[in-house]
Scaffold this motif. Structure first.
Motif, short mmCIF file in Angstrom:
data_model
loop_
_atom_site.label_atom_id
_atom_site.label_comp_id
_atom_site.label_asym_id
_atom_site.label_seq_id
_atom_site.Cartn_x
_atom_site.Cartn_y
_atom_site.Cartn_z
N VAL A 21 -4.74 -14.68 -1.04
CA VAL A 21 -5.83 -13.70 -1.28
C VAL A 21 -5.45 -12.07 -1.53
O VAL A 21 -5.06 -10.97 -2.18
CB VAL A 21 -7.10 -13.92 -0.13
N LEU A 22 -4.29 -12.20 -0.55
CA LEU A 22 -3.56 -10.73 -0.17
C LEU A 22 -2.49 -10.72 -2.20
O LEU A 22 -2.31 -9.99 -2.43
CB LEU A 22 -3.06 -10.72 0.69
N VAL A 43 1.82 1.01 11.26
CA VAL A 43 2.33 0.59 13.02
C VAL A 43 1.75 -0.89 13.34
O VAL A 43 0.41 -0.45 13.66
CB VAL A 43 2.02 2.40 13.93
N LEU A 44 2.97 -1.28 12.93
CA LEU A 44 2.05 -2.78 12.57
C LEU A 44 2.90 -3.50 13.18
O LEU A 44 4.47 -3.11 13.86
CB LEU A 44 1.64 -3.72 11.26
N HIS A 45 2.69 -5.44 14.02
CA HIS A 45 3.02 -6.13 13.72
C HIS A 45 4.41 -6.02 12.84
O HIS A 45 3.78 -7.19 12.57
CB HIS A 45 2.71 -7.53 14.85
N VAL A 46 5.63 -5.67 12.97
CA VAL A 46 6.77 -6.09 11.79
C VAL A 46 7.09 -7.61 11.63
O VAL A 46 8.38 -7.31 12.23
CB VAL A 46 6.93 -4.86 11.80
N GLU A 47 6.25 -8.40 11.00
CA GLU A 47 6.98 -9.50 10.62
C GLU A 47 6.54 -10.13 9.61
O GLU A 47 6.19 -9.37 8.27
CB GLU A 47 6.07 -10.21 11.76
N ALA A 48 6.88 -11.25 8.99
CA ALA A 48 6.76 -11.47 7.51
C ALA A 48 5.41 -11.29 6.55
O ALA A 48 5.59 -10.29 5.47
CB ALA A 48 7.81 -13.21 7.18
N LYS A 49 4.57 -12.08 7.68
CA LYS A 49 2.84 -11.22 6.86
C LYS A 49 2.59 -9.61 6.23
O LYS A 49 2.00 -9.72 6.04
CB LYS A 49 1.86 -12.51 8.29
N THR A 50 3.09 -9.50 7.52
CA THR A 50 3.34 -7.57 7.69
C THR A 50 3.35 -6.87 6.29
O THR A 50 2.76 -6.11 5.40
CB THR A 50 3.02 -7.05 9.03
N LEU A 53 2.38 -7.65 3.22
CA LEU A 53 0.74 -6.94 3.62
C LEU A 53 1.58 -5.18 2.63
O LEU A 53 1.30 -4.37 1.87
CB LEU A 53 0.50 -6.30 4.29
N ALA A 54 2.90 -4.80 3.03
CA ALA A 54 3.51 -3.66 2.77
C ALA A 54 3.73 -4.11 1.47
O ALA A 54 3.70 -2.59 0.43
CB ALA A 54 4.79 -3.40 3.78
N LEU A 55 4.51 -5.19 1.17
CA LEU A 55 4.64 -5.49 -0.59
C LEU A 55 3.23 -5.60 -1.62
O LEU A 55 3.83 -4.39 -2.92
CB LEU A 55 4.86 -6.50 -0.69
N PHE A 348 -5.25 -9.22 6.13
CA PHE A 348 -4.39 -8.27 5.64
C PHE A 348 -4.71 -7.99 3.94
O PHE A 348 -4.93 -6.72 3.53
CB PHE A 348 -2.70 -8.78 5.63
N ALA A 349 -5.71 -9.12 3.32
CA ALA A 349 -6.65 -8.74 2.48
C ALA A 349 -7.45 -7.44 3.08
O ALA A 349 -7.51 -6.68 2.41
CB ALA A 349 -7.14 -9.73 2.13
N LEU A 350 -8.19 -7.59 3.86
CA LEU A 350 -8.92 -6.62 3.88
C LEU A 350 -8.87 -5.53 4.21
O LEU A 350 -9.27 -4.17 4.20
CB LEU A 350 -9.47 -6.85 5.68
N GLN A 351 -7.09 -4.90 5.39
CA GLN A 351 -6.94 -3.73 5.64
C GLN A 351 -5.59 -3.55 3.10
O GLN A 351 -6.37 -2.42 3.99
CB GLN A 351 -5.38 -4.40 5.98
N ALA A 352 -5.79 -4.66 3.01
CA ALA A 352 -5.10 -3.31 1.21
C ALA A 352 -6.69 -3.27 0.68
O ALA A 352 -6.83 -1.62 -0.02
CB ALA A 352 -4.85 -5.05 0.84
N LEU A 353 -7.83 -3.92 0.88
CA LEU A 353 -8.74 -3.19 0.57
C LEU A 353 -9.52 -2.06 0.60
O LEU A 353 -9.41 -0.98 0.10
CB LEU A 353 -10.06 -4.29 0.12
#
Ligand code: ADE
Length: 411
Positions: A21-22, A43-50, A53-55, A348-353
């Motif tokens: 989805v992301l 300002v997030l838990h900076v792990e792979a899924k995060t 989102l950044a990408l 993170f799809a919701l975050q991106a939108l």
């Protein structure tokens, strides 16, 4: 320790292949470039899924900068990979509180256009300093604890910019809080301790969406589950879901394991700690490390040593030992890998939108806490069906008409 770039790339590839989805949003972002020229800080838990989102945000043209929302939850390998892709990061696993605060402060220089917060620490800093507020189109918030802080700012009339409450979107809390925390909190507990859940007396403090998930999963693994609550409606819901409901004083005295998921401070405090049985495990899956009182624990059980990674033994003067996992911080991220990838795909799809919505409409939005626009929530729900292989019926014209008549009704 610096992360391993090759391992980080593998982690990033793994999650991106499982976040359709992301990734779909990322592909559209790359075409439309709706964040061109904007600075988005997370300002997030900076792990792979995060990092995925950044990408996605970067693909939309944003300059993306990340800082840790918790000193213990960064994945250094993922950081190495996302840095290689051009995302600036201020996050190192196990960083000191000074480093953590410096990372937070760095997010305001230069002033961002949009903030993606998990716990509202950066929003709180902007309000404290008044720094960077002029340019801000708004912020998005990932978690219940952060929404509580935003609502307090809104109520007192201090809120300085529009904020989107991602946590309360249907496609967030009903999945992330319940199924995400349900699985990842148990992963963290089991990773840290290697103990069997079956046959244990497990106390779940809090029966919100996360508590429901944790209680259901512990029950599924064979624990005897006792729920504690301060909200009578939630307490009766837990009872009707088949769980025992007791005050913490009674529950703590029987517990082999206590998991806090309330979002409130001092849920397990001196009066409960004094009653704990030898060997009891204490874990927190709420955002802040305040639910299990560490000062009370240190006072009542002053002999302390680390016995395994993420496990600290506290010994009482009478010889009883209890074990605090991950320093009372989010056990699912500190001792495991956070929520499962399919869940973070939706969140993170919701975050991106929501970031895109703020970029487009932030300057004209009222300064208050906004829900995620329902059409974005619905778009994520629709996009989520395909990867799960779920097909649904289309409503008939008659059903659509009926739905209109019943707007706001509840079934
Ligand atoms: N991974 C990234 N952010 C997370 C969160 N807020 N909860 C659980 N896992 C996550």
């Amino acid at each position: 320790m610096p992360g391993n770039l090759e391992v980080g790339r593998q982690k990033l590839d793994w999650v991106r292949a499982r976040m359709p989805v992301l990734e779909g949003i990322r592909a559209r972002f790359a075409r439309e470039r709706s964040l061109e020229g904007l600075t988005v800080v997370g300002v997030l838990h900076v792990e792979a899924k995060t990092c995925a989102l950044a990408l996605a945000l970067q693909a939309a043209g944003a300059r993306v900068r990340l800082a840790a929302s918790n000193p213990l939850t960064t994945d250094d390998d993922a950081v190495a990979a996302v840095r290689e892709a051009g995302v600036e990061t201020h996050a190192v696993r196990g960083e000191s509180l000074e480093q953590f605060r410096a990372g937070l402060a760095a997010m305001l220089e230069p002033a961002p256009d949009v903030i993606v917060d998990d716990g509202a620490d950066l929003v709180a800093l902007v309000h404290e300093r008044g720094q960077g507020r002029g340019k801000l189109r708004g912020s998005t918030e990932e978690t219940t604890a952060g929404v509580t802080r935003l609502r307090a700012l809104e109520r007192s009339g201090e809120l300085l910019f529009p904020a989107i409450n991602v946590n309360d979107a249907t496609m967030k809390h009903q999945f992330d809080n319940r199924f995400g925390t349900g699985q990842s909190a148990i992963e963290g507990i089991v990773n840290a301790t290697n103990v069997l859940i079956a046959g244990k007396v497990a106390v779940v403090a809090g029966y919100g969406w996360a508590g429901r998930g944790v209680a259901a999963r512990l029950h599924g693994l064979g624990a005897e589950v006792i729920v504690t609550e301060v909200d009578p409606a939630r307490a009766i819901e837990a009872r009707m879901d088949g769980f025992q409901v007791r005050p913490m004083r009674e529950a703590a005295a029987r517990a082999d394991l206590i998991v806090t998921v309330t979002g409130r401070p001092g849920v397990v405090r001196a009066e409960h700690i004094a009653l704990l049985r030898d060997g009891c495990l204490l874990a927190n899956a709420g955002h802040f490390d305040v639910e299990i009182s560490k000062p009370d624990l240190a006072r009542l059980a002053p002999q302390r040593r680390t016995v395994r990674p993420n496990v600290e033994e506290y010994r009482f003067p009478d010889g009883r030992r209890v074990y605090l996992l991950a320093e009372g911080r989010l056990v699912n991220l500190a001792a495991a890998q956070g929520h499962p990838v399919e869940i973070m795909d939706l969140s993170f799809a919701l975050q991106a939108l929501s970031v895109e919505h703020l970029a487009r409409h932030g300057p004209s939005l009222a300064i208050r806490v906004h829900p995620v626009p329902p059409e974005l929530d619905a778009a994520v729900a629709r996009a989520a069906l395909a990867p799960f292989g779920v097909a649904i019926d289309d409503p008939t014209p008659e059903q659509l008409k009926y739905a209109e008549l019943w707007q706001g009704g509840t079934t």
